[in-house]
Design a protein around this motif. Structure first.
Motif, mmCIF file in Angstrom:
data_model
loop_
_atom_site.group_PDB
_atom_site.id
_atom_site.type_symbol
_atom_site.label_atom_id
_atom_site.label_comp_id
_atom_site.label_asym_id
_atom_site.label_seq_id
_atom_site.Cartn_x
_atom_site.Cartn_y
_atom_site.Cartn_z
ATOM 1 N N PHE A 1 0.794 -1.236 0.000
ATOM 2 C CA PHE A 1 0.000 0.000 0.000
ATOM 3 C C PHE A 1 0.824 1.283 0.000
ATOM 4 O O PHE A 1 0.291 2.354 -0.296
ATOM 5 C CB PHE A 1 -0.961 0.024 1.202
ATOM 6 N N ALA A 2 2.088 1.220 0.340
ATOM 7 C CA ALA A 2 2.903 2.438 0.436
ATOM 8 C C ALA A 2 3.390 2.848 -0.950
ATOM 9 O O ALA A 2 4.159 2.136 -1.593
ATOM 10 C CB ALA A 2 4.088 2.210 1.369
ATOM 11 N N THR A 3 2.938 3.980 -1.417
ATOM 12 C CA THR A 3 3.305 4.483 -2.736
ATOM 13 C C THR A 3 4.316 5.616 -2.609
ATOM 14 O O THR A 3 4.502 6.196 -1.530
ATOM 15 C CB THR A 3 2.061 5.016 -3.453
ATOM 16 N N ALA A 4 4.949 5.945 -3.737
ATOM 17 C CA ALA A 4 5.847 7.099 -3.750
ATOM 18 C C ALA A 4 5.089 8.367 -3.375
ATOM 19 O O ALA A 4 5.613 9.250 -2.674
ATOM 20 C CB ALA A 4 6.489 7.234 -5.129
ATOM 21 N N GLU A 5 3.842 8.446 -3.818
ATOM 22 C CA GLU A 5 3.018 9.615 -3.524
ATOM 23 C C GLU A 5 2.819 9.804 -2.023
ATOM 24 O O GLU A 5 2.816 10.925 -1.511
ATOM 25 C CB GLU A 5 1.656 9.477 -4.216
ATOM 26 N N LEU A 6 2.690 8.708 -1.317
ATOM 27 C CA LEU A 6 2.518 8.771 0.136
ATOM 28 C C LEU A 6 3.715 9.440 0.788
ATOM 29 O O LEU A 6 3.575 10.348 1.626
ATOM 30 C CB LEU A 6 2.331 7.360 0.683
ATOM 31 N N PHE A 7 4.909 9.016 0.390
ATOM 32 C CA PHE A 7 6.119 9.608 0.959
ATOM 33 C C PHE A 7 6.354 11.018 0.423
ATOM 34 O O PHE A 7 6.845 11.893 1.148
ATOM 35 C CB PHE A 7 7.321 8.710 0.665
ATOM 36 N N ASP A 8 6.016 11.254 -0.844
ATOM 37 C CA ASP A 8 6.195 12.584 -1.430
ATOM 38 C C ASP A 8 5.405 13.644 -0.667
ATOM 39 O O ASP A 8 5.811 14.808 -0.595
ATOM 40 C CB ASP A 8 5.766 12.599 -2.903
ATOM 41 N N ARG A 9 4.280 13.239 -0.121
ATOM 42 C CA ARG A 9 3.443 14.192 0.608
ATOM 43 C C ARG A 9 3.843 14.338 2.066
ATOM 44 O O ARG A 9 3.172 15.018 2.844
ATOM 45 C CB ARG A 9 1.976 13.788 0.495
ATOM 46 N N GLY A 10 4.929 13.665 2.452
ATOM 47 C CA GLY A 10 5.447 13.825 3.811
ATOM 48 C C GLY A 10 4.735 13.011 4.863
ATOM 49 O O GLY A 10 4.904 13.276 6.068
ATOM 50 N N VAL A 11 3.943 12.032 4.453
ATOM 51 C CA VAL A 11 3.257 11.182 5.428
ATOM 52 C C VAL A 11 4.264 10.227 6.049
ATOM 53 O O VAL A 11 5.056 9.594 5.346
ATOM 54 C CB VAL A 11 2.109 10.401 4.761
ATOM 55 N N VAL A 12 4.239 10.126 7.363
ATOM 56 C CA VAL A 12 5.122 9.216 8.080
ATOM 57 C C VAL A 12 4.454 7.839 8.129
ATOM 58 O O VAL A 12 3.240 7.734 8.321
ATOM 59 C CB VAL A 12 5.396 9.728 9.507
ATOM 60 N N VAL A 13 5.251 6.789 7.942
ATOM 61 C CA VAL A 13 4.737 5.420 7.971
ATOM 62 C C VAL A 13 5.473 4.639 9.053
ATOM 63 O O VAL A 13 6.705 4.717 9.165
ATOM 64 C CB VAL A 13 4.924 4.718 6.607
ATOM 65 N N THR A 14 4.714 3.905 9.847
ATOM 66 C CA THR A 14 5.313 3.044 10.862
ATOM 67 C C THR A 14 4.663 1.673 10.771
ATOM 68 O O THR A 14 3.586 1.520 10.185
ATOM 69 C CB THR A 14 5.135 3.646 12.275
ATOM 70 N N GLN A 15 5.339 0.667 11.325
ATOM 71 C CA GLN A 15 4.808 -0.695 11.241
ATOM 72 C C GLN A 15 5.184 -1.493 12.475
ATOM 73 O O GLN A 15 6.061 -1.103 13.235
ATOM 74 C CB GLN A 15 5.288 -1.387 9.960
ATOM 75 N N ALA A 16 4.482 -2.626 12.655
ATOM 76 C CA ALA A 16 4.597 -3.395 13.894
ATOM 77 C C ALA A 16 5.312 -4.723 13.700
ATOM 78 O O ALA A 16 5.077 -5.677 14.434
ATOM 79 C CB ALA A 16 3.198 -3.636 14.473
ATOM 80 N N GLY A 17 6.207 -4.783 12.720
ATOM 81 C CA GLY A 17 6.904 -6.035 12.443
ATOM 82 C C GLY A 17 7.685 -6.583 13.618
ATOM 83 O O GLY A 17 7.837 -7.808 13.747
ATOM 84 N N ALA A 18 8.172 -5.698 14.493
ATOM 85 C CA ALA A 18 8.943 -6.170 15.646
ATOM 86 C C ALA A 18 8.112 -7.073 16.543
ATOM 87 O O ALA A 18 8.646 -7.946 17.233
ATOM 88 C CB ALA A 18 9.473 -4.980 16.443
ATOM 89 N N GLY A 19 6.792 -6.881 16.523
ATOM 90 C CA GLY A 19 5.927 -7.711 17.355
ATOM 91 C C GLY A 19 5.802 -9.137 16.871
ATOM 92 O O GLY A 19 5.331 -10.010 17.605
ATOM 93 N N MET A 20 6.223 -9.401 15.631
ATOM 94 C CA MET A 20 6.080 -10.726 15.041
ATOM 95 C C MET A 20 7.316 -11.591 15.236
ATOM 96 O O MET A 20 7.265 -12.814 15.034
ATOM 97 C CB MET A 20 5.795 -10.577 13.542
#
Length: 331
Positions: free
Chosen positions: A89-108
């Motif tokens: 789901f993470a597109t270049a447009e998402l990052f281009d607009r300055g949206v921060v993305v985080t994820q919970a992979g450490a929990g797995m």
């Protein structure tokens, strides 16, 4: 008039209950209040009014955040994923607009590491061959040599979060870990309780090879026919990472011949088709891509997301943020 949602969780209801304890669910609603609006859980992003949304919590199956979607959320600042890979789901447009993305992979990591350990013990003790032999009507016909994990050379391919968690478990049980990771030096490997070796050396020496490497162009079929041929007779391969890393067809050849055994949670084709040869091999132990699916792991993933939203609302740095550079190593 009730406040518009500022935090939207696009997570199916049943899965939402797996991720978020009552306390953590209350925390999400509390964050929304601190941000000046309300919280809502929906099955699809389009089910909620989006004009004021600042945070979206995602799970598996969400559509990409393309320009059309993002145009409907002019105030979006954070996407918090309950899983590990954001690639779907993470597109270049998402990052281009300055949206921060985080994820919970450490929990797995712990959940997957425990399954890798269970697979390792099963292959060492020849559980697949004995189980399948008994189900087929036999008793004790030609079971290969069984081994303990104590002093067994076990190769860990990749010092990822899961690789390190697995490495700790096998070390505590007395294995002799061999580590393959080009990003580490011998001192760093030694600090993890492992001997740093080349891939070929690991394949030749290990009784069990456990794959925990990232998904990169250079790791596609990292373990192919040549590498599998280096493994000693009776050795086993464990894969709870990605099928990308192992040549599945070459592995089938070795397991069908009875030279190697395998325990696998990830496949080239998912769901695994009914007629796939792996389903009929006596030396294969299979699970349906569920290594991370523990009750405790899911709640840990939800807690990570709730913690990240707390940090965001307080203006503190996030602990699990990822950027567009991370996409290359995600499947």
């Amino acid at each position: 008039m009730s406040a518009l949602p500022v935090v939207v969780a696009v997570v199916p209801e049943a899965l939402y209950a797996e991720f978020f304890s009552p306390d953590d669910a209350d925390r999400l609603e509390g964050v929304a209040g601190r941000l000046g609006g309300s919280f809502v859980r929906v099955d699809r992003l389009t089910d909620a009014p989006l004009d004021e949304v600042r945070v979206v919590i995602t799970s598996w199956g969400i559509d990409p955040f393309d320009a059309a979607v993002l145009d409907r959320m002019p105030r979006l600042e954070l996407v918090a994923h309950t899983g590990a890979s954001i690639k779907a789901f993470a597109t270049a447009e998402l990052f281009d607009r300055g949206v921060v993305v985080t994820q919970a992979g450490a929990g797995m990591a712990r959940s997957v590491a425990e399954v890798s350990l269970a697979f390792t013990l099963a292959l060492l003790h020849r559980v697949p061959e004995m189980h399948n032999g008994l189900r087929g009507g036999g008793w004790d016909a030609g079971v290969p040599a069984q081994h303990e994990i104590l002093d067994a050379p076990i190769a860990v391919i990749g010092a990822s979060r899961t690789g390190r968690a697995y490495l700790e478990l096998i070390r505590l049980l007395g294995a002799r870990p061999l580590l393959v990771d080009p990003t580490l030096d011998r001192a760093a490997a030694s600090a993890l309780g492992a001997e740093l070796v080349t891939l070929d050396d690991a394949m030749e020496r290990a009784r069990i090879v456990a794959v925990h490497a990232p998904t990169l162009p250079e790791t596609h079929h990292l373990i192919g026919g040549r590498e599998l041929a280096l493994m000693p007779d009776g050795a086993g391969l464990v894969n709870t990472a990605r099928s990308w890393l192992v040549d599945e067809e070459a592995l089938v050849v070795e397991v069908r011949a009875g030279r190697l055994s395998a325990a696998i949670d990830v496949f080239d084709e998912e769901p695994l088709r009914a007629e796939h040869p792996l389903r009929t091999l006596t030396g294969a132990l299979l699970t349906p891509h569920r290594a991370a699916g523990t009750t405790e792991g899911r709640l840990r993933q939800g807690r990570i997301v709730a913690d990240e939203l707390d940090r965001f609302a307080s203006g503190r740095p996030l602990a699990h943020a990822v950027d567009r550079a991370h996409l290359a190593s995600m499947a």
